[in-house]
Scaffold this motif. Structure first.
Motif, mmCIF file in Angstrom:
data_model
loop_
_atom_site.group_PDB
_atom_site.id
_atom_site.type_symbol
_atom_site.label_atom_id
_atom_site.label_comp_id
_atom_site.label_asym_id
_atom_site.label_seq_id
_atom_site.Cartn_x
_atom_site.Cartn_y
_atom_site.Cartn_z
ATOM 1 N N HIS A 7 1.027 -0.623 0.413
ATOM 2 C CA HIS A 7 0.060 0.038 0.172
ATOM 3 C C HIS A 7 0.393 1.183 0.058
ATOM 4 N N GLN A 8 1.728 1.346 1.110
ATOM 5 C CA GLN A 8 2.932 1.979 0.782
ATOM 6 C C GLN A 8 3.426 2.699 -0.076
ATOM 7 N N LEU A 9 3.666 1.570 -1.002
ATOM 8 C CA LEU A 9 4.857 1.596 -2.123
ATOM 9 C C LEU A 9 3.755 2.125 -3.389
ATOM 10 N N ALA A 10 2.180 1.958 -3.687
ATOM 11 C CA ALA A 10 1.495 2.237 -4.981
ATOM 12 C C ALA A 10 1.065 3.688 -4.386
ATOM 13 N N ALA A 11 0.927 4.244 -2.965
ATOM 14 C CA ALA A 11 0.810 5.573 -2.683
ATOM 15 C C ALA A 11 1.653 6.478 -3.120
ATOM 16 N N ALA A 12 3.330 6.249 -2.317
ATOM 17 C CA ALA A 12 4.061 6.337 -3.162
ATOM 18 C C ALA A 12 4.646 6.507 -4.744
ATOM 19 N N ASN A 13 4.806 5.682 -5.184
ATOM 20 C CA ASN A 13 4.535 5.275 -6.788
ATOM 21 C C ASN A 13 5.694 5.262 -6.656
ATOM 22 N N ARG A 14 6.602 4.029 -5.563
ATOM 23 C CA ARG A 14 8.009 4.098 -5.690
ATOM 24 C C ARG A 14 7.974 2.390 -5.498
ATOM 25 N N ASP A 15 9.070 1.878 -6.163
ATOM 26 C CA ASP A 15 9.378 0.049 -6.473
ATOM 27 C C ASP A 15 9.734 -0.183 -4.839
ATOM 28 N N TYR A 16 10.842 0.855 -4.230
ATOM 29 C CA TYR A 16 11.171 0.249 -2.389
ATOM 30 C C TYR A 16 10.968 1.600 -2.083
ATOM 31 N N GLN A 17 10.973 1.237 -0.405
ATOM 32 C CA GLN A 17 10.944 2.233 0.248
ATOM 33 C C GLN A 17 12.217 2.429 0.927
ATOM 34 N N LEU A 18 12.936 3.733 0.798
ATOM 35 C CA LEU A 18 13.757 3.877 1.284
ATOM 36 C C LEU A 18 14.268 4.071 3.070
ATOM 37 N N LEU A 19 14.537 3.566 4.011
ATOM 38 C CA LEU A 19 14.868 3.982 5.259
ATOM 39 C C LEU A 19 15.171 5.160 5.693
ATOM 40 N N SER A 20 16.792 4.391 5.294
ATOM 41 C CA SER A 20 17.835 5.372 5.244
ATOM 42 C C SER A 20 19.149 5.021 4.326
ATOM 43 N N LEU A 21 19.719 5.986 4.210
ATOM 44 C CA LEU A 21 21.194 6.384 3.243
ATOM 45 C C LEU A 21 22.397 7.007 3.370
ATOM 46 N N GLU A 22 23.352 6.515 3.412
ATOM 47 C CA GLU A 22 24.264 7.260 3.968
ATOM 48 C C GLU A 22 25.687 6.689 3.061
ATOM 49 N N PRO A 23 26.673 7.504 2.789
ATOM 50 C CA PRO A 23 27.358 6.530 2.085
ATOM 51 C C PRO A 23 28.457 6.165 2.375
ATOM 52 N N GLY A 24 27.841 5.104 3.568
ATOM 53 C CA GLY A 24 28.330 3.877 3.995
ATOM 54 C C GLY A 24 27.684 2.815 4.468
ATOM 55 N N SER A 25 25.859 3.257 3.804
ATOM 56 C CA SER A 25 25.448 2.242 4.459
ATOM 57 C C SER A 25 23.827 2.535 3.770
ATOM 58 N N ALA A 26 23.348 1.751 4.327
ATOM 59 C CA ALA A 26 21.564 2.319 3.915
ATOM 60 C C ALA A 26 20.987 1.064 4.374
ATOM 61 N N HIS A 27 19.337 1.091 4.497
ATOM 62 C CA HIS A 27 18.319 0.314 4.515
ATOM 63 C C HIS A 27 16.898 0.609 3.686
ATOM 64 N N ILE A 31 9.891 -5.293 -2.318
ATOM 65 C CA ILE A 31 9.191 -6.875 -2.393
ATOM 66 C C ILE A 31 9.080 -7.480 -3.695
ATOM 67 N N GLY A 32 9.592 -8.794 -3.410
ATOM 68 C CA GLY A 32 10.058 -9.566 -4.024
ATOM 69 C C GLY A 32 10.085 -11.267 -3.757
ATOM 70 N N PRO A 33 10.052 -11.722 -4.637
ATOM 71 C CA PRO A 33 9.802 -13.630 -4.752
ATOM 72 C C PRO A 33 10.710 -13.779 -3.437
ATOM 73 N N PHE A 34 10.636 -14.784 -3.157
ATOM 74 C CA PHE A 34 11.773 -15.697 -1.967
ATOM 75 C C PHE A 34 10.841 -17.216 -2.087
ATOM 76 N N ALA A 35 11.390 -18.256 -1.795
ATOM 77 C CA ALA A 35 10.742 -19.778 -1.313
ATOM 78 C C ALA A 35 9.601 -19.629 -2.367
ATOM 79 N N GLY A 36 9.394 -18.986 -3.384
ATOM 80 C CA GLY A 36 7.779 -19.316 -3.753
ATOM 81 C C GLY A 36 7.008 -18.614 -3.439
ATOM 82 N N ARG A 37 7.026 -17.061 -2.887
ATOM 83 C CA ARG A 37 5.968 -16.561 -2.157
ATOM 84 C C ARG A 37 5.992 -15.207 -2.582
ATOM 85 N N GLU A 38 5.520 -14.379 -2.402
ATOM 86 C CA GLU A 38 6.134 -12.719 -2.144
ATOM 87 C C GLU A 38 6.116 -12.129 -0.879
ATOM 88 N N VAL A 39 7.617 -11.992 -0.598
ATOM 89 C CA VAL A 39 7.705 -11.541 0.621
ATOM 90 C C VAL A 39 8.709 -9.785 0.916
#
Length: 111
Positions: A7-27, A31-39
């Motif tokens: 819902h959040q991604l659709a509302a923001a028209n984004r492919d991912y939700q960026l929680l933090s981005l610094e030169p040395g790390s990101a969080h 959404i994508g597949p894992f073990a045959g299901r969407e996670v």
């Protein structure tokens, strides 16, 4: 969590939700597949520096519909294209399983 992130991604028209981005790390989450299901992939990425011998992906145990993943890339600093490439790689590789997987050589070198 899956429904909420979708819902959040659709509302923001984004492919991912960026929680933090610094030169040395990101969080970020996506959404994508894992073990045959969407996670929801809860990804933490670290820049290992250009001298690192290997990059890695460390996939944790699936918790409901969320999969924690830690990724180390051979780059001097993280930029948005690095996150997009990481997301694309995880979505495309069909045989991912929990545990640490190392890959030799750099993904790319930042100038």
């Amino acid at each position: 969590m899956l429904r909420e992130i979708k819902h959040q991604l659709a509302a923001a028209n984004r492919d991912y939700q960026l929680l933090s981005l610094e030169p040395g790390s990101a969080h970020f989450r996506f959404i994508g597949p894992f073990a045959g299901r969407e996670v929801v992939w809860d990804a933490k990425v670290q820049a290992l520096g250009l001298q690192a011998a290997a990059q890695y992906i460390d996939i944790g145990q699936c918790e409901g519909d969320c999969v924690p993943v830690n990724i180390g890339l051979v780059v001097s600093e993280l930029q948005s294209p690095d996150l997009l490439k990481t997301m694309f790689m995880i979505r495309q590789y069909k045989r991912l399983k929990p545990g640490r997987h190392e890959f030799s050589g750099p993904a790319k070198k930042n100038d």
